[in-house]
Design an enzyme around this catalytic site. Sequence first.
Site, PDB file in Angstrom:
ATOM      1  N   HIS A 154      -7.348  -6.102   0.809  1.00  0.00           N
ATOM      2  CA  HIS A 154      -6.134  -5.321   1.180  1.00  0.00           C
ATOM      3  C   HIS A 154      -5.347  -5.618   2.469  1.00  0.00           C
ATOM      4  O   HIS A 154      -4.513  -5.016   2.583  1.00  0.00           O
ATOM      5  CB  HIS A 154      -6.729  -3.627   1.374  1.00  0.00           C
ATOM      6  CG  HIS A 154      -5.494  -2.950   1.058  1.00  0.00           C
ATOM      7  ND1 HIS A 154      -5.030  -2.402   0.241  1.00  0.00           N
ATOM      8  CD2 HIS A 154      -5.018  -1.999   2.187  1.00  0.00           C
ATOM      9  CE1 HIS A 154      -4.083  -1.396   0.150  1.00  0.00           C
ATOM     10  NE2 HIS A 154      -4.072  -1.143   1.510  1.00  0.00           N
TER      11      HIS A 154
ATOM     12  N   SER B 107       0.789  -1.047   0.039  1.00  0.00           N
ATOM     13  CA  SER B 107      -0.049   0.135  -0.004  1.00  0.00           C
ATOM     14  C   SER B 107       0.683   1.135   0.041  1.00  0.00           C
ATOM     15  O   SER B 107       1.694   1.486  -1.024  1.00  0.00           O
ATOM     16  CB  SER B 107      -0.984  -0.147   1.250  1.00  0.00           C
ATOM     17  OG  SER B 107      -2.126   0.946   1.128  1.00  0.00           O
TER      18      SER B 107
ATOM     19  N   ASP C 258     -10.094  -5.740  -3.172  1.00  0.00           N
ATOM     20  CA  ASP C 258      -9.841  -4.507  -2.367  1.00  0.00           C
ATOM     21  C   ASP C 258     -10.585  -3.266  -2.475  1.00  0.00           C
ATOM     22  O   ASP C 258     -10.881  -2.744  -3.526  1.00  0.00           O
ATOM     23  CB  ASP C 258      -8.162  -4.081  -3.016  1.00  0.00           C
ATOM     24  CG  ASP C 258      -7.467  -3.415  -1.986  1.00  0.00           C
ATOM     25  OD1 ASP C 258      -8.144  -2.416  -1.437  1.00  0.00           O
ATOM     26  OD2 ASP C 258      -6.181  -3.517  -2.220  1.00  0.00           O
TER      27      ASP C 258
END
Length: 283
Positions: free
Chosen positions: A261, A152, A228
């Site tokens: 995620h 991320s 996600d």
Amino acid sequence: MADNTLKVVSTAKAHGGMQGVYTTYSDACACEMTFAVFVPPQALERPCPVLWYLSGLTCTHQNVMDKGEYRKRAAELGLIVVCPDTSPRGDQVPDDATNWQFGKGAGFYLDATEEPWNVNYNMKTHILEELPVLIGKHFPADMSRQSVFGHSMGGHGALTFALANPDRFKSCSAFAPIVQPSSADWSKGAFARYLGKDQAAWRAHDAVALIEDGATFPELLVDQGTADGFLEDGLRPWLLEDACKAAGIPLTLRMQEGYDHSYYFISTFMDDHLDWHAQRLGA
């Protein structure tokens, strides 16, 4: 960090190697900084290559330690894995407690230029300049063989560090990276506060912009979950795919069906990424 010292917080044997947590005073961040290092058993006999893992928003060094499931395969491959924190810490460090996308836990792997953030929020210098000195001095590391990956916000950091330093890093990969933080909803506000309103200054910290401006790298690996929740507004890997295609940079983009995620996603494909880096590091 002029004396290049570190303090041991904890150590524990794992898979024949050693997982440690350490602190050091960072001149760049003007505070004590914590980081984790896993040393594989092969390091008893020879220096081992170094793989840097950069974590995402709200995380510390500990999230990947607890949930990333990297130690078994890193021990088999002979990889030292270094996990820095994501921002400066301490009561004296300015913060915005109302915004999880800015301040503590959200350093975005850059050096801030705007007051008051520029005093402490200099994670780029901390990770690229300060910590390598410590790792090279205190651990059995082959600093001529380094690679970087992250998740991320940390995937953003890994991509920008590699693109800006292709002679240092042998390989780069990412889990669900923020590929164009200068336009993503959850990062452009932080960029404005850290770097100022002139968006030309943001391009050095944006993977897509770096590629558009001529930066290159031998090849990249990205895994992205199709479930996600941040895919459409924050991550947008197709922008990296388009930039790499235009620049002739080989990109392996794997859209993983049904994954979100979280660290359930990361841990599922962690071994793949460790193998990828080990091959390119000659481990």
